[in-house]
Design a protein around this motif. Structure first.
Motif, PDB file in Angstrom:
ATOM      1  N   ALA A 121       0.380 -22.299   0.002  1.00  0.00           N
ATOM      2  CA  ALA A 121       1.141 -23.394   0.605  1.00  0.00           C
ATOM      3  C   ALA A 121       2.618 -23.300   0.274  1.00  0.00           C
ATOM      4  CB  ALA A 121       0.573 -24.731   0.117  1.00  0.00           C
ATOM      5  N   ALA A 122       2.942 -22.670  -0.869  1.00  0.00           N
ATOM      6  CA  ALA A 122       4.339 -22.508  -1.275  1.00  0.00           C
ATOM      7  C   ALA A 122       5.026 -21.347  -0.557  1.00  0.00           C
ATOM      8  CB  ALA A 122       4.422 -22.304  -2.781  1.00  0.00           C
ATOM      9  N   GLY A 123       4.263 -20.579   0.208  1.00  0.00           N
ATOM     10  CA  GLY A 123       4.844 -19.476   0.971  1.00  0.00           C
ATOM     11  C   GLY A 123       4.774 -18.125   0.304  1.00  0.00           C
ATOM     12  N   TYR A 124       4.285 -18.083  -0.940  1.00  0.00           N
ATOM     13  CA  TYR A 124       4.127 -16.803  -1.628  1.00  0.00           C
ATOM     14  C   TYR A 124       2.776 -16.195  -1.276  1.00  0.00           C
ATOM     15  CZ  TYR A 124       8.007 -18.609  -4.426  1.00  0.00           C
ATOM     16  OH  TYR A 124       9.205 -19.107  -4.821  1.00  0.00           O
ATOM     17  N   GLY A 125       2.576 -14.941  -1.700  1.00  0.00           N
ATOM     18  CA  GLY A 125       1.261 -14.349  -1.562  1.00  0.00           C
ATOM     19  C   GLY A 125       0.322 -14.910  -2.622  1.00  0.00           C
ATOM     20  N   GLU A 126      -0.951 -14.783  -2.367  1.00  0.00           N
ATOM     21  CA  GLU A 126      -1.958 -15.225  -3.330  1.00  0.00           C
ATOM     22  C   GLU A 126      -1.896 -14.344  -4.582  1.00  0.00           C
ATOM     23  OE1 GLU A 126      -6.491 -14.496  -2.859  1.00  0.00           O
ATOM     24  OE2 GLU A 126      -6.066 -16.428  -1.887  1.00  0.00           O
ATOM     25  N   ILE A 127      -1.867 -14.979  -5.759  1.00  0.00           N
ATOM     26  CA  ILE A 127      -1.814 -14.231  -7.008  1.00  0.00           C
ATOM     27  C   ILE A 127      -3.176 -13.600  -7.258  1.00  0.00           C
ATOM     28  CG2 ILE A 127      -1.271 -14.320  -9.469  1.00  0.00           C
ATOM     29  CD1 ILE A 127       1.048 -15.111  -7.573  1.00  0.00           C
ATOM     30  N   ARG A 128      -3.189 -12.280  -7.458  1.00  0.00           N
ATOM     31  CA  ARG A 128      -4.447 -11.562  -7.680  1.00  0.00           C
ATOM     32  C   ARG A 128      -4.310 -10.636  -8.880  1.00  0.00           C
ATOM     33  NH1 ARG A 128      -6.575  -9.959  -1.564  1.00  0.00           N
ATOM     34  NH2 ARG A 128      -7.015 -12.119  -0.905  1.00  0.00           N
ATOM     35  N   PRO A 129      -5.442 -10.249  -9.488  1.00  0.00           N
ATOM     36  CA  PRO A 129      -5.383  -9.315 -10.626  1.00  0.00           C
ATOM     37  C   PRO A 129      -4.701  -8.006 -10.219  1.00  0.00           C
ATOM     38  CG  PRO A 129      -7.570 -10.293 -10.442  1.00  0.00           C
ATOM     39  CD  PRO A 129      -6.824 -10.683  -9.201  1.00  0.00           C
ATOM     40  N   THR A 130      -4.027  -7.410 -11.164  1.00  0.00           N
ATOM     41  CA  THR A 130      -3.345  -6.143 -10.903  1.00  0.00           C
ATOM     42  C   THR A 130      -4.357  -5.042 -10.619  1.00  0.00           C
ATOM     43  OG1 THR A 130      -1.590  -6.805 -12.420  1.00  0.00           O
ATOM     44  CG2 THR A 130      -1.700  -4.468 -11.824  1.00  0.00           C
ATOM     45  N   PRO A 131      -4.220  -4.335  -9.500  1.00  0.00           N
ATOM     46  CA  PRO A 131      -5.139  -3.223  -9.231  1.00  0.00           C
ATOM     47  C   PRO A 131      -5.082  -2.169 -10.339  1.00  0.00           C
ATOM     48  CG  PRO A 131      -3.841  -3.769  -7.281  1.00  0.00           C
ATOM     49  CD  PRO A 131      -3.250  -4.538  -8.416  1.00  0.00           C
ATOM     50  N   ARG A 132      -6.184  -1.515 -10.564  1.00  0.00           N
ATOM     51  CA  ARG A 132      -6.278  -0.517 -11.629  1.00  0.00           C
ATOM     52  C   ARG A 132      -5.164   0.518 -11.532  1.00  0.00           C
ATOM     53  NH1 ARG A 132      -8.211   4.302 -11.083  1.00  0.00           N
ATOM     54  NH2 ARG A 132      -9.212   3.719  -9.113  1.00  0.00           N
ATOM     55  N   GLU A 133      -4.804   0.937 -10.306  1.00  0.00           N
ATOM     56  CA  GLU A 133      -3.801   1.993 -10.126  1.00  0.00           C
ATOM     57  C   GLU A 133      -2.400   1.553 -10.533  1.00  0.00           C
ATOM     58  OE1 GLU A 133      -6.582   2.298  -6.432  1.00  0.00           O
ATOM     59  OE2 GLU A 133      -5.904   0.769  -7.887  1.00  0.00           O
ATOM     60  N   LEU A 134      -2.179   0.228 -10.673  1.00  0.00           N
ATOM     61  CA  LEU A 134      -0.844  -0.286 -10.968  1.00  0.00           C
ATOM     62  C   LEU A 134      -0.732  -0.888 -12.364  1.00  0.00           C
ATOM     63  CD1 LEU A 134       0.071  -2.022  -7.573  1.00  0.00           C
ATOM     64  CD2 LEU A 134       0.444   0.360  -8.268  1.00  0.00           C
ATOM     65  N   ARG A 135      -1.785  -0.812 -13.163  1.00  0.00           N
ATOM     66  CA  ARG A 135      -1.747  -1.432 -14.487  1.00  0.00           C
ATOM     67  C   ARG A 135      -0.863  -0.668 -15.462  1.00  0.00           C
ATOM     68  NH1 ARG A 135      -8.225  -2.332 -14.558  1.00  0.00           N
ATOM     69  NH2 ARG A 135      -8.292  -3.824 -12.818  1.00  0.00           N
ATOM     70  N   ASP A 136      -0.668   0.604 -15.221  1.00  0.00           N
ATOM     71  CA  ASP A 136       0.295   1.402 -15.980  1.00  0.00           C
ATOM     72  C   ASP A 136       1.116   2.166 -14.947  1.00  0.00           C
ATOM     73  OD1 ASP A 136       1.766   2.763 -17.822  1.00  0.00           O
ATOM     74  OD2 ASP A 136       0.110   3.924 -18.654  1.00  0.00           O
ATOM     75  N   SER A 138       1.758 -20.703 -13.392  1.00  0.00           N
ATOM     76  CA  SER A 138       0.753 -19.799 -12.826  1.00  0.00           C
ATOM     77  C   SER A 138       1.328 -18.859 -11.770  1.00  0.00           C
ATOM     78  CB  SER A 138      -0.391 -20.608 -12.203  1.00  0.00           C
ATOM     79  OG  SER A 138       0.101 -21.431 -11.156  1.00  0.00           O
ATOM     80  N   LEU A 139       2.602 -19.074 -11.408  1.00  0.00           N
ATOM     81  CA  LEU A 139       3.237 -18.214 -10.405  1.00  0.00           C
ATOM     82  C   LEU A 139       3.745 -16.940 -11.051  1.00  0.00           C
ATOM     83  CD1 LEU A 139       4.323 -17.754  -7.515  1.00  0.00           C
ATOM     84  CD2 LEU A 139       6.416 -18.942  -8.239  1.00  0.00           C
ATOM     85  N   VAL A 140       3.312 -15.804 -10.519  1.00  0.00           N
ATOM     86  CA  VAL A 140       3.769 -14.495 -10.982  1.00  0.00           C
ATOM     87  C   VAL A 140       4.245 -13.717  -9.761  1.00  0.00           C
ATOM     88  CG1 VAL A 140       3.138 -12.344 -12.151  1.00  0.00           C
ATOM     89  CG2 VAL A 140       2.099 -14.509 -12.882  1.00  0.00           C
ATOM     90  N   LEU A 141       5.474 -13.232  -9.806  1.00  0.00           N
ATOM     91  CA  LEU A 141       6.043 -12.442  -8.708  1.00  0.00           C
ATOM     92  C   LEU A 141       6.619 -11.142  -9.244  1.00  0.00           C
ATOM     93  CD1 LEU A 141       7.978 -15.313  -6.876  1.00  0.00           C
ATOM     94  CD2 LEU A 141       5.749 -14.376  -6.245  1.00  0.00           C
ATOM     95  N   PRO A 142       6.273  -9.998  -8.647  1.00  0.00           N
ATOM     96  CA  PRO A 142       5.359  -9.788  -7.528  1.00  0.00           C
ATOM     97  C   PRO A 142       3.933 -10.265  -7.841  1.00  0.00           C
ATOM     98  CG  PRO A 142       6.691  -7.823  -7.932  1.00  0.00           C
ATOM     99  CD  PRO A 142       6.916  -8.729  -9.092  1.00  0.00           C
ATOM    100  N   GLU A 143       3.218 -10.604  -6.795  1.00  0.00           N
ATOM    101  CA  GLU A 143       1.948 -11.308  -6.957  1.00  0.00           C
ATOM    102  C   GLU A 143       0.835 -10.477  -7.582  1.00  0.00           C
ATOM    103  OE1 GLU A 143       3.963 -13.172  -3.260  1.00  0.00           O
ATOM    104  OE2 GLU A 143       3.829 -11.207  -4.213  1.00  0.00           O
ATOM    105  N   LEU A 144       0.969  -9.157  -7.600  1.00  0.00           N
ATOM    106  CA  LEU A 144      -0.065  -8.301  -8.203  1.00  0.00           C
ATOM    107  C   LEU A 144       0.318  -7.789  -9.591  1.00  0.00           C
ATOM    108  CD1 LEU A 144      -1.162  -6.083  -5.155  1.00  0.00           C
ATOM    109  CD2 LEU A 144      -2.123  -8.263  -5.931  1.00  0.00           C
TER     110      LEU A 144
END
Length: 233
Positions: A15-30, A177-183
């Motif tokens: 509703a705030a216009g951001y993307g849905e916050i989701r867990p970081t994909p495995r490929e992007l954790r490091d 709870s807002l984290v940007l980038p969302e992943l």
């Protein structure tokens, strides 16, 4: 190598216009890859830079429009070399307020010599302002004619060319709870140190402090770990 899906998987909007916050994909954790340069390599083998008043064609591919709080003629096009996550020399570009261009060159010269890794450095385009969110961007940049994060009015310091974001994915904006980038949630834990993270007393904080700029990681009500600005906002 970056995953083939990078930048293509659109997140549902909140509703705030951001993307849905989701867990970081495995490929992007490091995360430690470097995307292709968007400008030709500057000559030489070490740090190099070029500064000029931004040409019309550079302004045209940026977010600048009539009504932005800085005149196009007051923006400088800065090309400079940086050290990539691939341990190689790269060339990127920034738009900044012309009055601070030499200081910004000094900062990135310090980071080059410290071999602080950067994924990509390019100018934000107008299309990106309305593009659907993918939550996985990592552009190191400056000028962006937009409001402050989380607000609909009042310009960000980026709209003046007086702020720089460095490796945003490794250094997210965190406000409750807002984290940007969302992943990028895996990088909220600053005790798990990985390449590209900006740390208190580290080379990035020191380089900007040397020109009198302050870090959003020192803010109290929220943390903007990627963000440096001349006036502290």
């Amino acid at each position: 190598m970056p995953p083939a899906w990078l930048g293509t998987r659109v997140l549902p909007r909140t509703a705030a216009g951001y993307g849905e916050i989701r867990p970081t994909p495995r490929e992007l954790r490091d995360r430690r890859f470097t995307l292709p340069d968007t400008v030709p390599m500057l000559p030489g083998t070490g740090f190099a830079s070029r500064v000029e008043i931004a040409p019309a064609d550079v302004i045209a591919r940026s977010t600048w429009v009539q009504g932005c709080p800085v005149a196009a003629s007051d923006l400088a096009w800065v090309r400079l070399t940086f050290w990539g996550f691939d341990d190689r020399r790269h060339t990127g570009e920034l738009l900044v307020k012309a009055s601070v261009a030499d200081q910004i060159v000094q900062v990135f010269g310090d980071l080059y010599r410290a071999r602080f890794p950067i994924e990509e450095m390019r100018i934000t385009t107008r299309a990106e302002l309305t593009a659907p969110p993918t939550g996985d961007g990592n552009d190191t940049g400056s000028f962006n004619c937009r409001p402050k994060a989380g607000q609909k009015t009042g310009f960000s310091q980026h709209a003046y060319g007086l702020a720089v974001d460095v490796d945003p994915f490794q250094n997210p904006y965190v406000n409750g709870s807002l984290v940007l980038p969302e992943l990028s949630s895996s990088y909220v834990d600053r005790s798990d140190v990985r390449p590209g993270m900006i740390l208190p007393g580290g080379p990035v904080v020191r380089a900007f402090a040397r020109i009198g700029w302050t870090w959003g990681g020192d803010w109290h009500s929220l943390k903007d770990l990627q963000h440096f600005s001349q006036n502290g906002t």
